[in-house]
Design an enzyme around this catalytic site. Structure first.
Site, PDB file in Angstrom:
ATOM      1  N   CYS A  37      -0.352   9.206   5.339  1.00 25.52           N
ATOM      2  CA  CYS A  37      -0.154   7.971   6.096  1.00 25.52           C
ATOM      3  C   CYS A  37      -1.489   7.283   6.328  1.00 25.52           C
ATOM      4  CB  CYS A  37       0.466   8.276   7.448  1.00 25.52           C
ATOM      5  SG  CYS A  37       2.052   9.093   7.317  1.00 25.52           S
ATOM      6  N   HIS A  41      -4.732  13.736  -6.930  1.00 24.16           N
ATOM      7  CA  HIS A  41      -3.615  13.704  -5.979  1.00 24.16           C
ATOM      8  C   HIS A  41      -2.923  15.052  -5.853  1.00 24.16           C
ATOM      9  CE1 HIS A  41      -3.955   9.344  -6.897  1.00 24.16           C
ATOM     10  NE2 HIS A  41      -3.914   9.327  -5.589  1.00 24.16           N
ATOM     11  N   GLU A  65     -18.366  11.242   3.335  1.00 26.01           N
ATOM     12  CA  GLU A  65     -17.539  10.449   4.258  1.00 26.01           C
ATOM     13  C   GLU A  65     -16.879  11.263   5.384  1.00 26.01           C
ATOM     14  OE1 GLU A  65     -14.895   7.767   2.095  1.00 26.01           O
ATOM     15  OE2 GLU A  65     -16.297   7.608   0.443  1.00 26.01           O
ATOM     16  N   ASN A 112       0.838  -1.201   0.000  1.00 26.32           N
ATOM     17  CA  ASN A 112       0.000   0.000   0.000  1.00 26.32           C
ATOM     18  C   ASN A 112       0.876   1.255   0.000  1.00 26.32           C
ATOM     19  OD1 ASN A 112      -2.280   1.574   0.053  1.00 26.32           O
ATOM     20  ND2 ASN A 112      -2.773   1.197   2.202  1.00 26.32           N
ATOM     21  N   ILE A 139     -16.333  10.223  -6.108  1.00 26.35           N
ATOM     22  CA  ILE A 139     -15.983   8.858  -5.700  1.00 26.35           C
ATOM     23  C   ILE A 139     -16.320   8.589  -4.233  1.00 26.35           C
ATOM     24  CG2 ILE A 139     -14.068   7.167  -5.705  1.00 26.35           C
ATOM     25  CD1 ILE A 139     -15.139   8.073  -8.481  1.00 26.35           C
ATOM     26  N   GLY A 140     -16.706   9.623  -3.507  1.00 27.68           N
ATOM     27  CA  GLY A 140     -17.191   9.366  -2.144  1.00 27.68           C
ATOM     28  C   GLY A 140     -16.782  10.423  -1.154  1.00 27.68           C
ATOM     29  N   ASP A 182     -15.959   0.017  -2.878  1.00 30.23           N
ATOM     30  CA  ASP A 182     -14.626   0.338  -3.408  1.00 30.23           C
ATOM     31  C   ASP A 182     -13.699  -0.863  -3.303  1.00 30.23           C
ATOM     32  OD1 ASP A 182     -15.259   3.054  -3.863  1.00 30.23           O
ATOM     33  OD2 ASP A 182     -14.906   3.525  -1.747  1.00 30.23           O
TER      34      ASP A 182
HETATM   35  C1  LIG Z   1      -7.201   5.833  -1.301  1.00 29.64           C
HETATM   36  N1  LIG Z   1      -6.002   5.434  -0.647  1.00 29.64           N
HETATM   37  C2  LIG Z   1      -5.985   4.807   0.566  1.00 29.64           C
HETATM   38  C3  LIG Z   1      -5.075   3.764   0.767  1.00 29.64           C
HETATM   39  N2  LIG Z   1      -5.065   3.087   1.928  1.00 29.64           N
HETATM   40  C4  LIG Z   1      -5.922   3.413   2.892  1.00 29.64           C
HETATM   41  N3  LIG Z   1      -5.923   2.726   4.044  1.00 29.64           N
HETATM   42  N4  LIG Z   1      -6.784   4.427   2.772  1.00 29.64           N
HETATM   43  C5  LIG Z   1      -6.849   5.142   1.625  1.00 29.64           C
HETATM   44  O1  LIG Z   1      -7.650   6.074   1.542  1.00 29.64           O
HETATM   45  N5  LIG Z   1      -4.233   3.431  -0.198  1.00 29.64           N
HETATM   46  C6  LIG Z   1      -4.268   4.020  -1.509  1.00 29.64           C
HETATM   47  C7  LIG Z   1      -4.879   5.360  -1.550  1.00 29.64           C
HETATM   48  C8  LIG Z   1      -3.960   6.530  -1.282  1.00 29.64           C
HETATM   49  N6  LIG Z   1      -3.613   6.712   0.070  1.00 29.64           N
HETATM   50  C9  LIG Z   1      -4.032   7.659   0.950  1.00 29.64           C
HETATM   51  C10 LIG Z   1      -3.582   7.399   2.187  1.00 29.64           C
HETATM   52  C11 LIG Z   1      -3.828   8.281   3.206  1.00 29.64           C
HETATM   53  C12 LIG Z   1      -4.545   9.423   2.978  1.00 29.64           C
HETATM   54  C13 LIG Z   1      -4.764  10.397   4.065  1.00 29.64           C
HETATM   55  O2  LIG Z   1      -5.360  11.411   3.845  1.00 29.64           O
HETATM   56  N7  LIG Z   1      -4.239  10.148   5.256  1.00 29.64           N
HETATM   57  C14 LIG Z   1      -4.347  11.085   6.326  1.00 29.64           C
HETATM   58  C15 LIG Z   1      -4.746  10.421   7.620  1.00 29.64           C
HETATM   59  C16 LIG Z   1      -6.142   9.936   7.595  1.00 29.64           C
HETATM   60  C17 LIG Z   1      -6.645   9.607   8.992  1.00 29.64           C
HETATM   61  O3  LIG Z   1      -6.620   8.491   9.416  1.00 29.64           O
HETATM   62  N8  LIG Z   1      -7.051  10.596   9.724  1.00 29.64           N
HETATM   63  C18 LIG Z   1      -7.550  10.478  11.094  1.00 29.64           C
HETATM   64  C19 LIG Z   1      -6.554  11.043  12.061  1.00 29.64           C
HETATM   65  C20 LIG Z   1      -6.077  12.356  11.619  1.00 29.64           C
HETATM   66  C21 LIG Z   1      -4.975  12.956  12.461  1.00 29.64           C
HETATM   67  O4  LIG Z   1      -3.835  12.962  12.076  1.00 29.64           O
HETATM   68  N9  LIG Z   1      -5.337  13.553  13.575  1.00 29.64           N
HETATM   69  C22 LIG Z   1      -4.439  14.383  14.297  1.00 29.64           C
HETATM   70  C23 LIG Z   1      -5.257  15.317  15.156  1.00 29.64           C
HETATM   71  C24 LIG Z   1      -6.227  16.155  14.356  1.00 29.64           C
HETATM   72  C25 LIG Z   1      -5.606  17.350  13.750  1.00 29.64           C
HETATM   73  O5  LIG Z   1      -5.257  18.274  14.472  1.00 29.64           O
HETATM   74  O6  LIG Z   1      -5.457  17.385  12.504  1.00 29.64           O
HETATM   75  C26 LIG Z   1      -3.546  13.536  15.167  1.00 29.64           C
HETATM   76  O7  LIG Z   1      -3.902  12.386  15.491  1.00 29.64           O
HETATM   77  O8  LIG Z   1      -2.462  14.022  15.496  1.00 29.64           O
HETATM   78  C27 LIG Z   1      -8.842  11.242  11.185  1.00 29.64           C
HETATM   79  O9  LIG Z   1      -9.230  11.887  10.214  1.00 29.64           O
HETATM   80  O10 LIG Z   1      -9.477  11.142  12.218  1.00 29.64           O
HETATM   81  C28 LIG Z   1      -3.037  11.784   6.505  1.00 29.64           C
HETATM   82  O11 LIG Z   1      -3.111  12.944   6.948  1.00 29.64           O
HETATM   83  O12 LIG Z   1      -1.966  11.226   6.253  1.00 29.64           O
HETATM   84  C29 LIG Z   1      -5.018   9.686   1.731  1.00 29.64           C
HETATM   85  C30 LIG Z   1      -4.771   8.797   0.699  1.00 29.64           C
HETATM   86  N1  HCS Z   2     -14.701   6.205  -1.401  1.00 26.23           N
HETATM   87  C1  HCS Z   2     -13.306   6.444  -1.207  1.00 26.23           C
HETATM   88  C2  HCS Z   2     -12.500   5.735  -2.260  1.00 26.23           C
HETATM   89  C3  HCS Z   2     -11.059   5.997  -2.218  1.00 26.23           C
HETATM   90  S1  HCS Z   2     -10.157   4.835  -3.094  1.00 26.23           S
HETATM   91  C4  HCS Z   2     -13.030   7.922  -1.262  1.00 26.23           C
HETATM   92  O1  HCS Z   2     -13.742   8.601  -1.952  1.00 26.23           O
HETATM   93  O2  HCS Z   2     -12.093   8.394  -0.619  1.00 26.23           O
HETATM   94 ZN    ZN Z   3      -9.703   5.673  -5.085  1.00 27.98          ZN
END
Ligand SMILES: CN1c2c(nc(N)[nH]c2=O)NC[C@@H]1CNc1ccc(C(=O)N[C@@H](CCC(=O)N[C@@H](CCC(=O)N[C@@H](CCC(=O)O)C(=O)O)C(=O)O)C(=O)O)cc1
Ligand code: HCS
Ligand code: ZN
Length: 769
Positions: A529, A708, A497, A122, A444-445, A612
């Protein structure tokens, strides 16, 4: 003596410091100097962790601000001209290639290079993108040399990691409008590797790790043939270069044994003995008389504690054949794919935390195994006993043996995988119910996950606001995105979402049989992440997971509302799966849980449901053969089992965000989804020809723009894209949508891009009326 080694360490830091620093830099809130300082601090911290654990061979140049393949793109000057035009500082040029750059006031508008899955993980890498007359140029202060010296100054002599020349090229592609076959550029690239290796040696590097992971693929002859001249040339440097450990991972290399024969001059070969323990004997047999084996026995891709006894047995087998001086104990791959440390986990159940090992713990596991082999088990008796106890407890745990889940699996019938009627009957009923225009538009959501959403969720998780307050906030978000979609005049709405932290973690948190972490972050791409939930036992759904939000959204929406679920394979692939039962069993358990959810959504009046499956392709075994055929069967079956419980008039969508669907067409077709949305904007529309050639009858929405990057595509660009698509797809088949969800985008660019998208769809609607 057997040595211990780590192939690579996660870059983000214990608290995702790298993510925070890079994002602050992009937002002009951190200076370039401070970003670089933070990178340096993190590298030093990670080297120290490994040194303190007693690791003999510690990697450098495994760190990257965005992606290690992108590092090599810049290192070798494989920089398309469009990134050279604006006189950017090297780090800004680097980020521009990784994520695109749009600064209208300065006339800068460059899209990102293509980013794709790193093997079957991933993690995503940036694709080397070559020109027909590609000129390579080694950067003036090569990063591997700089970081080697940095570690040395900190008192640690590291083994720099390089991506090998054959993999670098084979994982690349010709730029748009170019026709170069990247591997043909090998001769021009090799002198740069030679120069780099000499510089590393001059800086004091005695060893270097060169990754050639493509050796786990079935290779075309021309790629296979490239290894011999490449490594003969590099090998001819003799003492002028460091000794080379050639690393492979994520599969076996036995089928490329003839290549190994030509690599016997190299110091060591690393193999992944977690994924393919059976390759040990054959690889040992293929080694040269002086050659060392690096035995990857600690899993770099999953979070389970190593089974010390088994790992030690594998290493002992190698030692018996080769002697201690010719064996290295190592992680199976880089630890990039595992979270930083278990130390941050304060809420994990005591029973399961004892089963896990994150990167910091895995570093210790490698050191313990090496010690056990070098000094005998008595030297680490306590650790071995604790490990054996933990393995036994997991095997006997109630969580891994839930009778109700197993019973339900026993009762699954063939019929449960089929919709009631074939597509023509279904679509007629769906059209009557949904009444959509030609070229229907949808997203897409996800809509932007704003800072405010994350802050509120964080407050809810910490107990600073009540469930009712959080629920109210989410409802308000849903109202807002529905209003925005009305203003944009989209045709099929989504609820956005906002309640989901992540499309997999969210489901993991709502299913029995899962554990989830507080801080188990793993890099997915760039600064992004994920926190993969962990499948710790048999999976079932204690209660509906998404119905409340989708039902609410449908109730306040004038247009059809699309319910949004993550499919069984994606849930499985983007979680840390169990390693004690086959993945097909876990996928079926997930499918049954999702089937109930799909039926509940339909009952709640949600008649478009998207499931998805972006990870379906990534799960495909890397090599052709029985394992792949079997996978396709159980993966497709699990999707069908999850979705086939609905009536004909309920429209099932599925979404795939990767472009390489050619070799995978049949599996996608076999899902029998009514509508597919696929990432396509950065690929040639020609790829869509497969849908024509195979007379694909159902509906398709190839993404019309890249999500992206914050860059806004113009209406004309989108129209051009749609016109290209119409060369291959019938107008009545075509849906208009972005490449993927919009959660990573800001609202400003989202609204601007979707306005252009809807206008482009309307243009074609009028044209074809
Ligand atoms: C579609 N994709 C995904 C993949 N894998 C997944 N498991 N999910 C996916 O959506 N693989 C392929 C593709 C591309 N990949 C990604 C991956 C990650 C993100 C993304 O936006 N990641 C966010 C974190 C998302 C999350 O879990 N957020 C939590 C916690 C947020 C956080 O950091 N909170 C802070 C406090 C709040 C603040 O002050 O901001 C903390 O804990 O410190 C949430 O929303 O609750 C990222 O930021 O990396 C996108 C595509
Ligand atoms: N429904 C998800 C798909 C990501 S692959 C989104 O819109 O983020
Ligand atoms: Zn996607």
């Amino acid at each position: 003596m057997v040595q211990s080694s780590i192939l690579g360490f996660p870059r983000m830091g214990a608290n995702r410091e790298l993510k925070k620093a890079t994002e602050a830099y992009w937002a002009d809130k951190l200076s370039q100097e401070d970003l670089l300082k933070e990178g340096k601090r993190l590298r030093a911290e990670h080297w120290k962790i490994q040194k303190d654990a007693g690791i003999d061979i510690i990697p450098s140049n495994d760190f990257a601000y965005y992606d290690h393949v992108l590092d090599h793109i810049q290192l070798f000057g494989v920089i398309p001209e469009r990134y050279n035009k604006n006189n950017l500082a090297p780090i800004d040029q680097y980020f521009a290639m990784g994520r695109g750059l749009q600064k209208p006031d300065q006339g800068i508008d460059v899209p990102a290079l293509e980013m794709v899955k790193w093997f079957d993980s991933n993690y995503h890498y940036v694709k080397p993108t070559l020109q027909d007359n590609q000129v390579f140029k080694l950067s003036e202060s090569p990063k591997p040399v700089v970081e080697f010296k940095e570690a040395k100054e900190a008192g640690i002599t590291t083994r720099p990691v390089l991506l090998g020349p054959v993999s670098f090229l084979a994982l690349g592609k010709a730029d748009r409008g170019q026709s170069i076959d990247p591997i043909t550029a090998l001769d021009k690239l090799l002198p740069l590797y030679e120069d780099l290796l000499k510089q590393l040696k001059a800086a004091g590097a005695e060893h270097v790790q060169i990754d050639e992971p493509i050796l786990v693929f079935d290779l075309e002859e021309k790629v296979k043939d490239a290894f011999k001249p490449a490594y003969e040339k590099i090998g001819a440097l003799g003492d002028a270069a460091p000794k080379i450990t050639l690393a492979t991972y994520f599969g076996d290399i036995v089928h490329n044994k003839d290549v190994l024969k030509n690599l016997q001059g190299l110091h060591a070969i690393h193999v992944d003995l977690v994924r393919n323990p059976e390759q040990l004997e054959e690889v040992i047999g293929a080694l040269g008389p002086q050659q060392t084996l690096s035995a990857g026995v600690v899993d770099g891709r999953n979070i389970w504690k190593v089974n010390m006894q088994k790992a030690i047995e594998a290493v002992e087998t190698a030692v018996q054949k080769l002697g201690k001086d010719r064996v290295i104990v190592a992680t199976s791959s880089s630890l990039l794919h595992t979270p930083h440390s278990l130390d941050a986990e304060k809420k994990l159940d005591a029973e399961v935390i004892d089963w896990f090992s994150f990167a910091v713990q895995k570093v210790s596991e490698v050191a313990i195994i090496a010690k056990a082999v070098n000094e005998g088990p008595a030297a680490v008796r306590e650790q071995l006993d604790a490990n054996a106890k933990s393995q036994k407890a997991r095997a006997e745990s109630k969580r891994t043996n839930v009778a109700e889940v197993k019973d339900r699996q026993q009762k699954v019938t063939e019929q449960m995988h089929n919709r009631k009627d074939p597509f023509p009957t279904r679509i007629a009923e769906q059209e009557k119910r949904l009444n959509l225009p030609k070229f229907p538009t949808t997203t897409i959501g996800s809509f932007p996950q704003t800072k405010e959403i994350r802050i509120q969720r964080n407050k809810f998780v910490k107990g600073e606001i009540t469930a009712e307050e959080y629920e109210k906030f989410i409802e308000k978000e849903i109202q807002d995105v529905i209003k925005i979609q009305e203003e944009l005049d989209l045709d099929v709405f989504v609820h956005g979402e906002p309640e989901r932290n992540d499309m997999v973690q969210y489901f993991g948190e709502r299913l029995d049989g899962y554990a989830f972490t507080q801080n188990g972050w793993v890099q997915s791409y760039g600064s992004r992440c994920v926190r993969p939930p962990i499948v710790v036992g048999d999976i079932s759904r204690p209660a509906p997971m998404t119905v409340k939000e989708s039902k609410y959204a449908a109730s306040i929406s004038k247009r059809p509302m699309k319910g949004m679920l993550t499919g069984p394979i994606t849930c499985l692939r983007w979680s840390f799966p169990r390693n004690d039962v086959h993945q097909s069993i876990q996928a079926q358990q997930l499918a049954l849980a999702l089937r109930d959810e799909v039926v509940d959504l339909e009952k709640a009046g949600v008649y478009v449901i998207q499931v998805d499956e972006p990870a379906l392709r990534e799960g495909l075994p890397l090599r052709a053969g029985k394992e792949r055929t079997d996978y396709l069967k159980w993966a497709v079956d699990s999707f069908r089992l999850a979705t086939a419980g609905v009536e004909n008039g309920t429209q099932i969508h599925s979404h795939f965000c990767y472009s390489e669907f050619q070799d995978f067409f049949y599996a996608i077709a076999a899902l029998d989804a009514d509508v597919l949305s696929i990432e396509n904007s950065k690929s040639d529309a020609k790829l869509l020809k497969v849908f024509v050639d195979e007379a694909y009858p159902r509906h398709i929405g190839p993404g019309v723009y890249d999500i992206h990057s914050p860059r806004v595509p113009s209406e004309q660009e989108i129209k051009d894209r749609i016109a290209e698509m119409l060369q291959y797809l019938k107008p009545e088949q075509l849906w208009i949508d972005p490449d993927c969800g919009l959660k990573t985008r800001g609202w400003k660019e989202t609204k601007a891009a979707l306005t252009n998208m809807v206008n482009a769809a309307k243009y074609f609607r009028e044209q074809k009326a």
